[in-house]
Design an enzyme around this catalytic site. Sequence first.
Site, short mmCIF file in Angstrom:
data_model
loop_
_atom_site.label_atom_id
_atom_site.label_comp_id
_atom_site.label_asym_id
_atom_site.label_seq_id
_atom_site.Cartn_x
_atom_site.Cartn_y
_atom_site.Cartn_z
N SER A 246 53.32 38.79 29.00
CA SER A 246 52.65 37.50 29.58
C SER A 246 53.04 36.25 28.92
O SER A 246 53.58 36.41 27.60
CB SER A 246 51.02 37.56 29.47
OG SER A 246 50.55 36.20 29.51
N TYR B 218 43.19 39.15 23.94
CA TYR B 218 44.02 39.51 25.09
C TYR B 218 45.58 39.34 24.65
O TYR B 218 46.22 40.28 24.93
CB TYR B 218 43.52 38.82 26.22
CG TYR B 218 44.63 39.01 27.39
CD1 TYR B 218 44.99 40.15 27.97
CD2 TYR B 218 45.67 37.76 27.86
CE1 TYR B 218 45.89 40.36 28.88
CE2 TYR B 218 46.45 38.06 28.60
CZ TYR B 218 46.75 39.13 29.40
OH TYR B 218 47.62 39.32 30.39
N LYS C 293 48.91 42.04 24.14
CA LYS C 293 50.35 42.14 25.02
C LYS C 293 51.35 42.06 23.73
O LYS C 293 52.31 42.80 24.03
CB LYS C 293 50.33 40.88 25.77
CG LYS C 293 49.31 40.67 27.01
CD LYS C 293 50.02 41.87 27.81
CE LYS C 293 48.84 42.24 28.98
NZ LYS C 293 49.32 43.11 29.93
P1 NAD Z 1 44.32 43.34 37.80
O1 NAD Z 1 42.82 43.40 36.93
O2 NAD Z 1 44.17 42.98 39.16
O3 NAD Z 1 44.96 44.86 37.52
C1 NAD Z 1 44.72 45.55 36.38
C2 NAD Z 1 44.49 47.16 36.99
O4 NAD Z 1 44.59 47.89 35.89
C3 NAD Z 1 42.97 46.86 37.47
O5 NAD Z 1 43.09 47.56 38.90
C4 NAD Z 1 42.18 48.05 36.52
O6 NAD Z 1 41.23 48.44 37.17
C5 NAD Z 1 43.31 48.97 35.98
N1 NAD Z 1 43.00 49.28 34.64
C6 NAD Z 1 42.49 48.57 33.49
N2 NAD Z 1 42.54 49.39 32.58
C7 NAD Z 1 42.77 50.65 32.92
C8 NAD Z 1 42.87 52.05 32.11
N3 NAD Z 1 42.46 52.11 30.85
N4 NAD Z 1 43.35 52.95 32.97
C9 NAD Z 1 43.54 52.95 34.20
N5 NAD Z 1 43.47 51.57 34.92
C10 NAD Z 1 43.13 50.72 34.17
O7 NAD Z 1 45.20 42.44 36.87
P2 NAD Z 1 46.65 41.70 37.24
O8 NAD Z 1 46.45 40.41 37.55
O9 NAD Z 1 47.05 42.55 38.59
O10 NAD Z 1 47.61 42.11 36.08
C11 NAD Z 1 48.51 43.19 35.86
C12 NAD Z 1 49.18 43.11 34.65
O11 NAD Z 1 49.68 41.94 34.47
C13 NAD Z 1 48.07 43.29 33.21
O12 NAD Z 1 48.58 43.87 32.54
C14 NAD Z 1 47.88 41.92 32.99
O13 NAD Z 1 47.55 41.54 31.67
C15 NAD Z 1 49.45 41.31 33.09
N6 NAD Z 1 49.35 39.61 33.64
C16 NAD Z 1 48.71 39.37 34.54
C17 NAD Z 1 48.62 37.95 34.69
C18 NAD Z 1 47.86 37.09 35.54
O14 NAD Z 1 47.79 35.82 35.43
N7 NAD Z 1 47.28 37.95 36.75
C19 NAD Z 1 49.51 37.10 33.92
C20 NAD Z 1 50.39 37.60 32.83
C21 NAD Z 1 50.24 39.27 32.79
C1 WQD Z 2 45.50 26.77 34.56
C2 WQD Z 2 45.27 25.46 34.36
C3 WQD Z 2 43.39 25.15 33.04
C4 WQD Z 2 40.19 26.60 35.52
C5 WQD Z 2 46.03 32.39 32.10
C6 WQD Z 2 46.01 33.26 30.80
C7 WQD Z 2 47.55 33.67 30.71
C8 WQD Z 2 47.94 34.26 31.96
C9 WQD Z 2 47.72 33.40 33.01
C10 WQD Z 2 47.57 36.90 31.79
C11 WQD Z 2 44.88 25.23 33.02
C12 WQD Z 2 43.25 24.52 34.17
C13 WQD Z 2 41.55 26.34 35.20
C14 WQD Z 2 39.28 25.81 36.23
C15 WQD Z 2 40.82 24.03 35.35
N1 WQD Z 2 47.36 35.43 32.10
N2 WQD Z 2 41.61 25.07 35.00
N3 WQD Z 2 39.67 24.33 35.82
O1 WQD Z 2 44.84 29.63 31.16
O2 WQD Z 2 47.36 28.73 32.07
O3 WQD Z 2 46.64 31.25 31.84
O4 WQD Z 2 46.40 33.09 33.10
O5 WQD Z 2 48.35 36.93 30.99
O6 WQD Z 2 47.34 34.44 29.50
O7 WQD Z 2 45.56 32.42 29.82
O8 WQD Z 2 45.50 29.88 33.88
O9 WQD Z 2 44.38 29.47 35.75
O10 WQD Z 2 43.01 29.67 33.59
O11 WQD Z 2 44.53 27.83 34.12
O12 WQD Z 2 41.29 22.77 35.20
O13 WQD Z 2 37.98 26.12 36.35
O14 WQD Z 2 44.03 25.19 35.19
O15 WQD Z 2 42.79 24.19 31.97
O16 WQD Z 2 45.51 23.82 32.56
P1 WQD Z 2 46.12 29.66 32.23
P2 WQD Z 2 44.18 29.32 34.27
#
Ligand code: NAD
Ligand code: WQD
Length: 333
Positions: free
Chosen positions: A124, A148, A152
């Site tokens: 991430s 979190y 990562k």
């Molecule tokens: P999500 O929660 O929709 O998907 C993650 C899945 O992992 C879920 O279905 C959950 O049930 C499963 N899971 C969690 N722990 C587990 C375990 N111990 N064993 C088996 N399954 C398990 O999340 P997502 O948004 O699809 O994210 C996927 C990956 O991408 C995550 O690693 C997340 O940290 C990373 N990521 C997400 C974002 C985002 O904004 N969505 C941004 C950057 C990185």
């Molecule tokens: C986006 C913008 C908020 C909600 C997060 C994780 C990051 C990654 C992606 C996993 C910001 C603003 C938000 C609301 C708002 N995930 N906001 N009102 O914080 O950039 O990133 O998701 O790895 O690690 O931190 O995403 O969607 O929460 O916020 O004004 O109700 O929207 O302040 O500027 P963020 P977000």
Amino acid sequence: MTVLVTGGTGYIGSHTTVELIQKGYEVIIVDNLCNSSESVLDKIAEITGIRPKFYLVDLTEKEPTRKIFEENKIDAVIHFAGLKAVGESCVKPLEYYYNNIASSVVLAEVMAEFGCKKLIFSSSATVYGEPERVPITEDFPLSTTNPYGTTKLMIEKIYTDLAKADAEWNITLLRYFNPIGAHESGLIGENPNGIPNNLMPYIVKVAAGELYQLSVFGNDYPTHDGTGVRDYIHVTDLALGHIAAIEKLNEAGVHIYNLGTGNGYSVLDIVKAFEKSNNIKVPYVITARRPGDIPECLADPSKAERELGWKTKLGLEDMCRSAWNFAQKSLKK
Ligand code: NAD
Ligand code: WQD
């Protein structure tokens, strides 16, 4: 080629599974369903015509994880599984450290035992902490601001050490920026439990009338309109980034790529784009900054374009329209 997709019933995993199947890969999904539903498998089948083989397994448990590899010849793994809520990770740090790190270690141990050493990991942009400037390239200094994010960064380090210790490993760390939107079918998308933490799911609930108004967290940042700027990427483009990465997964060592668009949009840009794309109002109020937020987070995605031949194609309107289409089609009770 058979690919094991961990977390494959989740938001990004399900979209990547669809693209993998459509490109002819055989996909096996493992998920413990702690943040997703088995019904996603039916949706994947509806879109692709193929229902992937599914294992309901918690990856922190070694024996059930071994069984997946005993029963299948797996060529590569895309590891999405993990807990991902920043705020929750501050309240339950041990749960986050245990789940994310133990599962990532167990998975790699089992992969090594079965001679499967090709791995793509979901990292991430959070590993860049508060960047000194934007856009961010992969060689920027790394730091984190919450448990979190630290999971990562720790997993990135664990996998980097693994590749150093054993030259047969081929590991790609993909650093996602802000994935939003949904599959064009409206059958799969992001469906968080409870009140959403992230911007787009919150906007969707306000537009649907389930939440009263959006709180815009601060309008005094040094950005074009004072609200936070992020690099939003359509989840389908992100899924395609994994296809590009898996097709290049044949060089030993660790390879790191930003997956973003390189375009920055503010909170108010997103609100306006959502309103315009979907012809619906999103009432909002300006409130205080959210603790831990940074002013701007923007990828330089040129390394992925150069080395993987991957570039995003979908714009903000596609992101807003598809998110609302999914909500209309799939989230109605
Ligand atoms: P999500 O929660 O929709 O998907 C993650 C899945 O992992 C879920 O279905 C959950 O049930 C499963 N899971 C969690 N722990 C587990 C375990 N111990 N064993 C088996 N399954 C398990 O999340 P997502 O948004 O699809 O994210 C996927 C990956 O991408 C995550 O690693 C997340 O940290 C990373 N990521 C997400 C974002 C985002 O904004 N969505 C941004 C950057 C990185
Ligand atoms: C986006 C913008 C908020 C909600 C997060 C994780 C990051 C990654 C992606 C996993 C910001 C603003 C938000 C609301 C708002 N995930 N906001 N009102 O914080 O950039 O990133 O998701 O790895 O690690 O931190 O995403 O969607 O929460 O916020 O004004 O109700 O929207 O302040 O500027 P963020 P977000």
